[in-house]
Design a protein around this motif. Sequence first.
Motif, PDB file in Angstrom:
ATOM      1  N   MET A  14      12.943  43.989  40.776  1.00 27.40           N
ATOM      2  CA  MET A  14      13.942  43.182  41.437  1.00 27.40           C
ATOM      3  C   MET A  14      14.758  44.310  42.379  1.00 27.40           C
ATOM      4  SD  MET A  14      14.627  40.258  39.253  1.00 27.40           S
ATOM      5  CE  MET A  14      15.435  39.141  40.393  1.00 27.40           C
ATOM      6  N   LYS A  15      15.268  45.273  41.828  1.00 30.03           N
ATOM      7  CA  LYS A  15      16.074  46.259  42.229  1.00 30.03           C
ATOM      8  C   LYS A  15      15.323  47.084  43.582  1.00 30.03           C
ATOM      9  CE  LYS A  15      18.931  50.359  41.444  1.00 30.03           C
ATOM     10  NZ  LYS A  15      19.443  51.257  40.423  1.00 30.03           N
ATOM     11  N   SER A  20      18.787  43.031  43.621  1.00 31.08           N
ATOM     12  CA  SER A  20      19.955  43.247  42.745  1.00 31.08           C
ATOM     13  C   SER A  20      20.886  42.599  42.256  1.00 31.08           C
ATOM     14  CB  SER A  20      20.491  44.810  42.821  1.00 31.08           C
ATOM     15  OG  SER A  20      19.692  45.921  42.838  1.00 31.08           O
ATOM     16  N   ASN A  21      21.378  41.652  43.411  1.00 39.25           N
ATOM     17  CA  ASN A  21      22.193  40.532  43.018  1.00 39.25           C
ATOM     18  C   ASN A  21      21.716  39.248  42.122  1.00 39.25           C
ATOM     19  OD1 ASN A  21      20.581  39.968  45.109  1.00 39.25           O
ATOM     20  ND2 ASN A  21      22.018  38.794  46.286  1.00 39.25           N
ATOM     21  N   VAL A  22      20.378  39.104  42.043  1.00 42.71           N
ATOM     22  CA  VAL A  22      19.881  38.254  41.063  1.00 42.71           C
ATOM     23  C   VAL A  22      20.076  38.935  39.792  1.00 42.71           C
ATOM     24  CG1 VAL A  22      17.918  36.835  40.577  1.00 42.71           C
ATOM     25  CG2 VAL A  22      18.473  37.501  42.895  1.00 42.71           C
ATOM     26  N   MET A  23      19.640  39.986  39.371  1.00 45.32           N
ATOM     27  CA  MET A  23      19.947  40.558  38.300  1.00 45.32           C
ATOM     28  C   MET A  23      21.320  40.682  37.829  1.00 45.32           C
ATOM     29  SD  MET A  23      17.132  41.066  36.716  1.00 45.32           S
ATOM     30  CE  MET A  23      17.905  41.527  35.289  1.00 45.32           C
ATOM     31  N   PHE A 138      14.100  31.067  45.625  1.00 45.20           N
ATOM     32  CA  PHE A 138      13.690  32.214  44.761  1.00 45.20           C
ATOM     33  C   PHE A 138      14.716  32.040  43.342  1.00 45.20           C
ATOM     34  CE2 PHE A 138      14.440  36.440  42.590  1.00 45.20           C
ATOM     35  CZ  PHE A 138      13.280  36.662  42.274  1.00 45.20           C
ATOM     36  N   ILE A 139      15.681  31.241  43.525  1.00 41.32           N
ATOM     37  CA  ILE A 139      16.758  31.074  42.318  1.00 41.32           C
ATOM     38  C   ILE A 139      15.909  29.715  41.694  1.00 41.32           C
ATOM     39  CG2 ILE A 139      18.931  30.099  41.580  1.00 41.32           C
ATOM     40  CD1 ILE A 139      19.067  33.294  42.341  1.00 41.32           C
ATOM     41  N   HIS A 140      15.498  28.711  42.563  1.00 40.81           N
ATOM     42  CA  HIS A 140      14.793  27.625  41.861  1.00 40.81           C
ATOM     43  C   HIS A 140      13.498  27.949  41.215  1.00 40.81           C
ATOM     44  CE1 HIS A 140      12.284  23.778  42.362  1.00 40.81           C
ATOM     45  NE2 HIS A 140      13.198  23.610  41.504  1.00 40.81           N
ATOM     46  N   PHE A 141      12.788  29.124  41.700  1.00 41.80           N
ATOM     47  CA  PHE A 141      11.539  29.350  41.139  1.00 41.80           C
ATOM     48  C   PHE A 141      11.973  30.182  39.552  1.00 41.80           C
ATOM     49  CE2 PHE A 141       8.881  33.052  40.154  1.00 41.80           C
ATOM     50  CZ  PHE A 141       7.470  32.530  40.030  1.00 41.80           C
ATOM     51  N   LEU A 142      13.131  30.941  39.578  1.00 44.47           N
ATOM     52  CA  LEU A 142      13.462  31.492  38.219  1.00 44.47           C
ATOM     53  C   LEU A 142      13.873  30.321  37.389  1.00 44.47           C
ATOM     54  CD1 LEU A 142      15.678  34.565  39.583  1.00 44.47           C
ATOM     55  CD2 LEU A 142      13.478  34.685  38.602  1.00 44.47           C
ATOM     56  N   VAL A 143      14.584  29.470  37.841  1.00 46.73           N
ATOM     57  CA  VAL A 143      15.144  28.527  36.843  1.00 46.73           C
ATOM     58  C   VAL A 143      13.864  27.798  36.266  1.00 46.73           C
ATOM     59  CG1 VAL A 143      16.226  26.151  36.803  1.00 46.73           C
ATOM     60  CG2 VAL A 143      17.493  27.970  37.846  1.00 46.73           C
TER      61      VAL A 143
END
Length: 178
Positions: A14-15, A20-23, A138-143
Amino acid sequence: KRVIRSKIVREGWMKDNGLSNVMELIKRQKWENLFKRRELVHVDSVKKFYARMTVIHLKKKDVVKTSVKGVAIEFDHLKLASILGIPGNNGIYKYIKDVWEESKYTKPLQITRKFANDETLTAARRVKSGEMKPFQRFIHFLVMKNVVPRFGKRDTSSFMDLIYMDHLMTWRLVNLPR
């Protein structure tokens, strides 16, 4: 039995890819374990646990009742909070896929407009991933893959998905196992 492995998010990847902001969002929620754990999940047992689950709201506590393989399971919201390692002083609140209740932090129409990227909407509804901006997808995918893993449709968000996404992106904490 059908078994699925939990998904893993590699912090280094991710970095290296500018995420990085997602982490930072994940760490703020203290959800790192949701993304790093490798565990076997017995899907049929989990489905039965939830399909048979009822929540009874009493004056001073909420009680969860269910059964799996003939074993009755019952616990109150404080025991659940203890098991999950989360605060439990507010009882149990369910965000069912098609229940769009408004509260202090969950404004259905506002959240729908935000993730559908359409301020002209007049009613809350599910949001298709194609309507979301790339970062929102991307956030939806992570959730979907890590916070509330499931089989089935992944191209449309439930209200629960939108609430998790909104809380994650606005830095509001969510009580999930840490």
